[in-house]
Design an enzyme around this catalytic site. Structure first.
Site, mmCIF file in Angstrom:
data_model
loop_
_atom_site.group_PDB
_atom_site.id
_atom_site.type_symbol
_atom_site.label_atom_id
_atom_site.label_comp_id
_atom_site.label_asym_id
_atom_site.label_seq_id
_atom_site.Cartn_x
_atom_site.Cartn_y
_atom_site.Cartn_z
ATOM 1 N N GLY A 12 0.788 -1.227 0.000
ATOM 2 C CA GLY A 12 0.000 0.000 0.000
ATOM 3 C C GLY A 12 0.819 1.276 0.000
ATOM 4 O O GLY A 12 1.836 1.402 -0.690
ATOM 5 N N ASP A 53 5.668 -5.700 15.442
ATOM 6 C CA ASP A 53 4.294 -5.335 15.770
ATOM 7 C C ASP A 53 4.366 -4.050 16.593
ATOM 8 O O ASP A 53 4.695 -4.077 17.784
ATOM 9 C CB ASP A 53 3.620 -6.449 16.563
ATOM 10 C CG ASP A 53 2.179 -6.126 16.935
ATOM 11 O OD1 ASP A 53 1.729 -4.989 16.654
ATOM 12 O OD2 ASP A 53 1.509 -7.004 17.521
ATOM 13 N N TYR A 146 -11.261 4.551 14.376
ATOM 14 C CA TYR A 146 -10.264 4.970 13.392
ATOM 15 C C TYR A 146 -10.250 6.491 13.247
ATOM 16 O O TYR A 146 -9.175 7.122 13.277
ATOM 17 C CB TYR A 146 -10.577 4.320 12.047
ATOM 18 C CG TYR A 146 -9.646 4.739 10.931
ATOM 19 C CD1 TYR A 146 -8.327 4.307 10.910
ATOM 20 C CD2 TYR A 146 -10.089 5.563 9.891
ATOM 21 C CE1 TYR A 146 -7.468 4.685 9.891
ATOM 22 C CE2 TYR A 146 -9.244 5.936 8.872
ATOM 23 C CZ TYR A 146 -7.928 5.503 8.871
ATOM 24 O OH TYR A 146 -7.081 5.880 7.864
ATOM 25 N N VAL A 179 -7.951 5.912 -1.086
ATOM 26 C CA VAL A 179 -6.874 5.410 -1.932
ATOM 27 C C VAL A 179 -7.082 3.921 -2.142
ATOM 28 O O VAL A 179 -7.321 3.174 -1.178
ATOM 29 C CB VAL A 179 -5.492 5.669 -1.285
ATOM 30 C CG1 VAL A 179 -4.384 5.004 -2.091
ATOM 31 C CG2 VAL A 179 -5.238 7.165 -1.158
#
Length: 268
Positions: A12, A53, A146, A179
């Protein structure tokens, strides 16, 4: 030769950012939780890689320390790793909320702090670019955690820029609109993709669109810019293009007198 550290680099936007800096000849340190995707990207670009992570409480500082000590002082940090689950308020519990904030907000803030400590101690400038989102300005169904995490990230961007500018450390954010990315970690339903693409420029963004903005704001042409959020969204933050008009368009020859009278009555 600049040393650029990019998180979320396996795919991405993060991968496109790494590719853009590779074209400039930068030394790259790439970080992601996906070992296979990271290995493929790092191998193709000849980059140092670290599987991590970043939701772990010490992982962001350890990442910066490792990359600094392995590849040299970090000139540019791009925090592109992110998580955007669909979580309705009625379903929300503490673990989901905490994981979104741990990756989207805490990790960039802690990585920035560790980079700043090392850069200040070495007397070196640095540039940090966070990847925010148009969700910082408006939420969507299922997008509350988010959106909140990105709104917090934008204020953290300004706060860090305010405190670190005197040391020659710039902190900015790039805020993408919708996107198209091929992501198994963060899949997007086709119906959502179609609806989110209705911006004034009439197309979804690409990772390369965002990478170009990151490379510019981190670079020498933007040395007097800090604490800013650069919205790269095809104009979607200007409003909603596809809403119907309050009044139909004027027919040819209409001087607007009739509509003005109607508008005045409506407002009384």
């Amino acid at each position: 030769m600049r040393h650029v550290l990019v998180t979320g680099a396996a795919s991405g936007i993060g991968r496109a950012v790494a590719e853009a800096f590779h074209q400039d000849g930068a030394r790259l340190s790439l970080v992601d939780i996906d070992p296979e995707g990271l290995r493929a990207t790092a191998g193709r670009l000849g980059a140092h890689s670290l599987v991590s992570d970043l939701t772990g409480p010490t992982a962001p500082e350890e990442m910066v320390a490792h990359c600094w000590e392995t590849t040299g002082p970090v000139d540019v940090l791009v925090n592109a790793a992110g998580l955007y689950p669909s979580l309705d308020t009625l379903e929300l519990r503490a673990p989901e909320w905490d994981r979104v904030f741990a990756l989207n907000t805490r990790a960039p803030a802690l990585a920035t702090a560790e980079l700043a400590r090392r850069a200040v101690a070495a007397g070196l400038p640095a540039s940090v670019v966070h990847i925010s989102s148009g969700a910082a300005l408006r939420s969507r169904p299922g997008g509350g955690p988010y959106a909140a995490s990105k709104a917090a990230l934008e204020l953290a961007t300004r706060a860090a820029a305010l405190e670190l500018g005197e040391y020659g450390i710039r902190v900015n954010a790039v805020s993408p609109g919708f996107v198209t990315v091929d992501s198994t970690c963060n899949p997007v339903a086709p119906a959502y993709a179609a609806a989110a693409s209705g911006n004034p420029l009439g197309r979804p963004g690409t990772p390369a669109d965002i990478a170009a903005a990151v490379r510019w704001i981190a670079g020498p042409e933007a040395t007097w810019i800090t604490g800013e959020v650069l919205r790269v969204d095809g104009g979607s933050s200007t409003g909603v293009r596809d809403l119907p008009r309050i009044w139909p368009p004027r027919p040819p020859g209409d001087d607007g007198a009739t509509r003005t009278t109607r508008d005045t009555k409506e407002q009384r």
